[in-house]
Design a protein around this motif. Structure first.
Motif, PDB file in Angstrom:
ATOM      1  N   TRP A 131      80.496 130.189 -90.291  1.00  0.00           N
ATOM      2  CA  TRP A 131      80.284 130.212 -91.975  1.00  0.00           C
ATOM      3  C   TRP A 131      81.191 129.142 -92.246  1.00  0.00           C
ATOM      4  O   TRP A 131      81.205 129.359 -93.759  1.00  0.00           O
ATOM      5  CB  TRP A 131      80.755 131.752 -92.277  1.00  0.00           C
ATOM      6  CG  TRP A 131      81.855 132.114 -91.548  1.00  0.00           C
ATOM      7  CD1 TRP A 131      83.368 131.648 -92.289  1.00  0.00           C
ATOM      8  CD2 TRP A 131      82.073 132.905 -90.603  1.00  0.00           C
ATOM      9  NE1 TRP A 131      83.900 132.357 -92.073  1.00  0.00           N
ATOM     10  CE2 TRP A 131      83.962 133.216 -90.812  1.00  0.00           C
ATOM     11  CE3 TRP A 131      81.097 133.898 -89.773  1.00  0.00           C
ATOM     12  CZ2 TRP A 131      84.554 133.476 -89.274  1.00  0.00           C
ATOM     13  CZ3 TRP A 131      82.021 134.312 -88.622  1.00  0.00           C
ATOM     14  CH2 TRP A 131      83.891 134.399 -88.686  1.00  0.00           C
ATOM     15  N   ARG A 132      81.721 128.323 -91.475  1.00  0.00           N
ATOM     16  CA  ARG A 132      82.682 127.173 -92.028  1.00  0.00           C
ATOM     17  C   ARG A 132      81.969 126.519 -91.414  1.00  0.00           C
ATOM     18  O   ARG A 132      81.210 126.068 -90.505  1.00  0.00           O
ATOM     19  CB  ARG A 132      84.008 127.625 -91.533  1.00  0.00           C
ATOM     20  CG  ARG A 132      84.740 128.759 -91.554  1.00  0.00           C
ATOM     21  CD  ARG A 132      85.941 128.825 -91.364  1.00  0.00           C
ATOM     22  NE  ARG A 132      87.010 129.698 -92.145  1.00  0.00           N
ATOM     23  CZ  ARG A 132      87.802 129.512 -92.219  1.00  0.00           C
ATOM     24  NH1 ARG A 132      88.277 128.203 -92.473  1.00  0.00           N
ATOM     25  NH2 ARG A 132      88.620 130.190 -92.919  1.00  0.00           N
ATOM     26  N   PHE A 179      90.954 125.710 -90.068  1.00  0.00           N
ATOM     27  CA  PHE A 179      90.919 127.867 -89.373  1.00  0.00           C
ATOM     28  C   PHE A 179      92.857 127.882 -89.039  1.00  0.00           C
ATOM     29  O   PHE A 179      93.054 128.720 -90.000  1.00  0.00           O
ATOM     30  CB  PHE A 179      90.139 127.870 -88.831  1.00  0.00           C
ATOM     31  CG  PHE A 179      90.287 129.993 -88.940  1.00  0.00           C
ATOM     32  CD1 PHE A 179      90.193 130.450 -89.223  1.00  0.00           C
ATOM     33  CD2 PHE A 179      91.144 130.187 -87.084  1.00  0.00           C
ATOM     34  CE1 PHE A 179      90.670 132.098 -88.610  1.00  0.00           C
ATOM     35  CE2 PHE A 179      90.977 131.144 -87.035  1.00  0.00           C
ATOM     36  CZ  PHE A 179      90.985 132.595 -87.872  1.00  0.00           C
ATOM     37  N   LYS A 181      89.208 137.776 -93.691  1.00  0.00           N
ATOM     38  CA  LYS A 181      88.660 135.456 -93.302  1.00  0.00           C
ATOM     39  C   LYS A 181      87.996 135.510 -91.113  1.00  0.00           C
ATOM     40  O   LYS A 181      87.545 134.767 -91.479  1.00  0.00           O
ATOM     41  CB  LYS A 181      90.035 134.939 -92.711  1.00  0.00           C
ATOM     42  CG  LYS A 181      90.863 134.276 -93.661  1.00  0.00           C
ATOM     43  CD  LYS A 181      90.113 133.623 -95.005  1.00  0.00           C
ATOM     44  CE  LYS A 181      90.947 132.903 -96.242  1.00  0.00           C
ATOM     45  NZ  LYS A 181      90.785 131.687 -96.953  1.00  0.00           N
ATOM     46  N   VAL A 182      88.407 136.758 -91.034  1.00  0.00           N
ATOM     47  CA  VAL A 182      87.529 136.412 -89.614  1.00  0.00           C
ATOM     48  C   VAL A 182      86.660 137.563 -89.821  1.00  0.00           C
ATOM     49  O   VAL A 182      85.245 137.748 -89.384  1.00  0.00           O
ATOM     50  CB  VAL A 182      88.551 136.693 -88.560  1.00  0.00           C
ATOM     51  CG1 VAL A 182      87.856 136.766 -87.470  1.00  0.00           C
ATOM     52  CG2 VAL A 182      89.107 135.946 -88.528  1.00  0.00           C
ATOM     53  N   ALA A 215      91.495 134.677 -84.019  1.00  0.00           N
ATOM     54  CA  ALA A 215      92.745 134.831 -84.984  1.00  0.00           C
ATOM     55  C   ALA A 215      93.820 135.820 -84.316  1.00  0.00           C
ATOM     56  O   ALA A 215      94.816 135.407 -85.130  1.00  0.00           O
ATOM     57  CB  ALA A 215      91.800 136.432 -85.468  1.00  0.00           C
ATOM     58  N   GLU A 224      95.213 127.187 -91.980  1.00  0.00           N
ATOM     59  CA  GLU A 224      96.023 127.969 -93.234  1.00  0.00           C
ATOM     60  C   GLU A 224      96.749 129.348 -93.206  1.00  0.00           C
ATOM     61  O   GLU A 224      97.301 129.438 -94.115  1.00  0.00           O
ATOM     62  CB  GLU A 224      94.271 128.641 -93.686  1.00  0.00           C
ATOM     63  CG  GLU A 224      93.146 128.069 -94.428  1.00  0.00           C
ATOM     64  CD  GLU A 224      91.516 128.097 -94.238  1.00  0.00           C
ATOM     65  OE1 GLU A 224      91.566 129.351 -94.291  1.00  0.00           O
ATOM     66  OE2 GLU A 224      90.817 127.805 -93.743  1.00  0.00           O
ATOM     67  N   SER A 225      96.618 130.000 -92.085  1.00  0.00           N
ATOM     68  CA  SER A 225      97.694 131.504 -91.726  1.00  0.00           C
ATOM     69  C   SER A 225      99.333 130.853 -91.447  1.00  0.00           C
ATOM     70  O   SER A 225      99.802 131.546 -91.416  1.00  0.00           O
ATOM     71  CB  SER A 225      97.076 131.743 -89.993  1.00  0.00           C
ATOM     72  OG  SER A 225      97.281 130.758 -89.989  1.00  0.00           O
ATOM     73  N   PHE A 241      83.522 128.953 -86.235  1.00  0.00           N
ATOM     74  CA  PHE A 241      82.633 129.855 -87.403  1.00  0.00           C
ATOM     75  C   PHE A 241      81.633 129.404 -87.976  1.00  0.00           C
ATOM     76  O   PHE A 241      81.128 128.625 -88.399  1.00  0.00           O
ATOM     77  CB  PHE A 241      83.836 130.472 -87.771  1.00  0.00           C
ATOM     78  CG  PHE A 241      85.167 130.912 -87.546  1.00  0.00           C
ATOM     79  CD1 PHE A 241      85.365 132.379 -86.397  1.00  0.00           C
ATOM     80  CD2 PHE A 241      86.835 130.849 -87.973  1.00  0.00           C
ATOM     81  CE1 PHE A 241      86.401 133.179 -86.033  1.00  0.00           C
ATOM     82  CE2 PHE A 241      87.820 131.376 -87.290  1.00  0.00           C
ATOM     83  CZ  PHE A 241      87.446 132.327 -86.035  1.00  0.00           C
ATOM     84  N   TYR A 250      96.731 135.440 -87.175  1.00  0.00           N
ATOM     85  CA  TYR A 250      95.722 135.849 -88.508  1.00  0.00           C
ATOM     86  C   TYR A 250      96.407 137.416 -88.015  1.00  0.00           C
ATOM     87  O   TYR A 250      96.150 138.236 -87.160  1.00  0.00           O
ATOM     88  CB  TYR A 250      94.373 136.023 -88.390  1.00  0.00           C
ATOM     89  CG  TYR A 250      94.297 134.929 -89.065  1.00  0.00           C
ATOM     90  CD1 TYR A 250      93.652 134.462 -90.271  1.00  0.00           C
ATOM     91  CD2 TYR A 250      94.225 133.167 -88.622  1.00  0.00           C
ATOM     92  CE1 TYR A 250      93.494 134.086 -90.960  1.00  0.00           C
ATOM     93  CE2 TYR A 250      94.191 132.347 -88.798  1.00  0.00           C
ATOM     94  CZ  TYR A 250      92.975 132.501 -90.553  1.00  0.00           C
ATOM     95  OH  TYR A 250      93.008 131.172 -90.823  1.00  0.00           O
ATOM     96  N   ARG A 300      94.572 139.585 -94.288  1.00  0.00           N
ATOM     97  CA  ARG A 300      93.772 137.821 -93.328  1.00  0.00           C
ATOM     98  C   ARG A 300      92.635 138.007 -92.452  1.00  0.00           C
ATOM     99  O   ARG A 300      91.730 137.075 -92.525  1.00  0.00           O
ATOM    100  CB  ARG A 300      94.853 137.249 -94.412  1.00  0.00           C
ATOM    101  CG  ARG A 300      94.670 136.029 -93.555  1.00  0.00           C
ATOM    102  CD  ARG A 300      95.639 134.871 -93.273  1.00  0.00           C
ATOM    103  NE  ARG A 300      96.974 134.696 -93.519  1.00  0.00           N
ATOM    104  CZ  ARG A 300      97.462 134.177 -94.840  1.00  0.00           C
ATOM    105  NH1 ARG A 300      96.480 133.250 -95.121  1.00  0.00           N
ATOM    106  NH2 ARG A 300      99.129 133.974 -95.115  1.00  0.00           N
TER     107      ARG A 300
END
Lengths: 278, 264
Positions: free
Chosen positions: A101-102, A110, B174-175, B161, A113-114, A99, B166, B170
């Protein structure tokens, strides 16, 4: 013990409007990607799939990963049929899919986190992996500030972060230059040899297959099924020097022997199917 | 030393953009001074500057600007949030997209000012009617850019994801949204820019404050300098809005390239 068992897995794709292929002389708008794929994978083994382009290796990986459903047949993961992505599975794509943006560190977090891993623990795990790949100084960098090889290291670290039982790798090094590719193969094998993760690795490169694999499964031209499984009898731990040994060459020769006819067949078929584009 | 500072701020490129306006100002001033035009009809730049200073001193300028900005903000918030929500829905669901996109595309063809009579009939000419007028203009750029950003999320991100389970909010937070962010900010910038353009139009009808009102009353009293001061103010504020949002866009896109509308 087998962690993954694939039984007669078949997959058909509908082609886009206007595209058609020839199957045994019959023109059709469907394409058989997998035609009865049977494969047992042992817990903790490094299995490499090689086969001509379009033989459905990546399709099989998607089915094992629960990203795509088979048209018929079934894949068992730990004796349970796969019908959705499992928490036991990690995935590394050819296009690193980091990603933008990370940061490197945050990309590795990532998957954690979930799964509800707390922040401090996530950072600890991510830092350990970065250091394992020699990227500790780059944790705050964004993907566009990293080289292709570094990006793929981060993507592998992301996949390893959730401690998967099964790691699926879809031509992860295909986009890298030859030297970087060898270095990453060495790093991957060094890191993997310290784990009990099962790896299914797809590649076009016979050298890569022989260097990494416990067993190389040669896939036939479309519709893909297992043609032959070759045990790679090279000792572990392996390092880069093994590539120039005569044992390596002998194994390479065995794999190429099984693969050659399939590659030729696939190329013939592509010539006969002008309407189909990859 | 000065060269270095110029380079730091990227001033050299920016100064290039000032040359033509500056030359125009000189020609403009010269033409009026040489009596090529009547000073009553074409206000020379120096007089204009004087007017601006006087308007600023009397407090007229700031109160009118604030009135306009207030309208822009409300209209923009209504229109852009509508566009944002619909853009996400259309970007995520091909069914919603196919159902609504013909209607949206047809309505988009209606020129903004053609809405005016409809709005006046439905809502009168009070403040709310003006907000709606601005909201309609703000709606489309936000809708299209949000849609582009959301529907353009790469397949691999969706797969990733899925691999890491995900789901729902979320997944969105997040995505989808971070991936669409550069596009969404472009949407905000274009949408806010259009709101500012349309506020002046809205203020040509039945208002007692605002930059548009200032210009209309200037015209009625034959104060050409006030009318032209209005033009300068509109241009300057529009430019500043766009500039600030473009900086934000660059900062937030983190090395990714966002659409700049062709004009940097």
């Amino acid at each position: 013990m087998d962690i993954i068992v694939a039984k007669d897995v078949r997959k058909k794709f509908k082609l886009k409007h206007g595209q058609q292929v020839k199957n045994n002389g019959i023109i059709s708008n469907e394409i058989d990607a997998l035609g009865g794929f049977d494969l047992n994978i042992k817990k903790g083994e490094f299995l490499v799939l090689v086969g001509p382009s379009g033989s459905g290796k990546s399709v099989f990986l998607d089915i094992v990963g629960g990203l795509s459903a088979p048209t018929s047949g079934v894949v068992y993961l730990d004796n349970k049929p796969v019908d959705a992505p499992s928490e036991k599975t990690g995935y590394v794509f050819q296009q690193y899919a980091l990603f933008p943006w990370r940061t490197a560190l945050s990309n590795i977090e990532f998957g954690l986190e979930s799964r509800g891993v707390v922040k401090e623990e996530r950072i600890k795990i991510a830092r350990e992996l970065l250091s394992l790949f020699g990227l500790s100084d780059f944790e705050d960098r964004y993907p566009y500030q990293l080289s292709g090889g570094m990006q793929q290291r981060v993507a592998i670290a992301r996949a390893l972060a959730t401690k998967p039982e099964v790691l699926l790798m879809d031509e992860p090094f295909a986009a890298l230059d030859a030297q970087t590719r060898e270095i990453l193969q060495n790093e991957l094998i060094r890191i993997w040899e310290g784990t009990d993760t099962t790896v299914i690795f797809v590649t076009h490169s016979i050298d890569e297959a022989v260097f990494l694999a416990d067993r190389v499964a040669v896939v036939t031209a479309r519709p893909g099924k297992i043609k032959e499984i070759i045990e790679i009898d090279l000792p572990r731990p392996r390092n880069g020097d093994i590539r120039s040994s005569s044992e390596f060459a002998a194994n390479r020769h065995k794999v190429w022997g099984a693969l050659k006819a399939e590659v030729n067949k696939a190329q013939q078929e592509w010539k006969l199917a002008p309407g189909f584009t990859d | 030393m000065i060269k270095k500072i110029f380079k730091r701020l990227g001033l050299k490129d920016k100064l290039l953009g000032l040359i033509v306006p500056f030359l125009l100002l000189i020609i403009w001033q010269g033409a009026v001074t040489k009596h090529l035009f009547s000073e009553l009809l074409v206000v020379p730049p120096l007089t204009l500057l004087n007017t601006l200073i006087e308007l600023a001193k009397s407090g007229d300028l700031s109160s009118n600007i604030l009135a306009s900005l207030n309208r822009v903000l409300i209209g923009f918030l209504i229109g852009a949030s509508g566009g944002f929500i619909l853009g996400i829905a259309m970007g995520l669901s091909p069914i919603i997209n196919r159902t609504l996109s013909p209607l949206v595309k047809a309505l988009q063809q209606v020129p903004e000012f053609a809405w005016m009579p409809v709005i006046i009939l439905l809502f009168g000419i009070d403040e709310f009617a003006k907000n709606i007028f601005i909201a309609i203009g703000a709606f489309y750029p936000m809708l299209f850019n949000t849609y582009l950003g959301v529907s353009g999320v790469p397949d691999k991100y969706h797969e990733l994801a899925q691999v890491y389970q995900y789901k729902s909010h979320r997944y969105l937070a997040k995505v989808i949204l971070p991936s669409a962010l550069p596009s969404i900010i472009t949407g905000i910038r274009l949408s806010l820019g259009l709101s500012w353009v349309f506020v002046v139009g809205a203020e040509f009808f039945g208002t007692e404050a605002g930059v548009g009102f200032m210009m209309i009353s200037g015209r009625q009293l034959f104060q050409i300098d006030v009318v032209m001061a209005g033009l300068v103010v509109i241009g300057t504020i529009g430019f500043l809005l766009n500039y600030v949002l473009q900086l934000l866009e660059k900062k937030l896109s983190g090395g990714r390239v966002a659409f700049d509308g062709g004009i940097a």
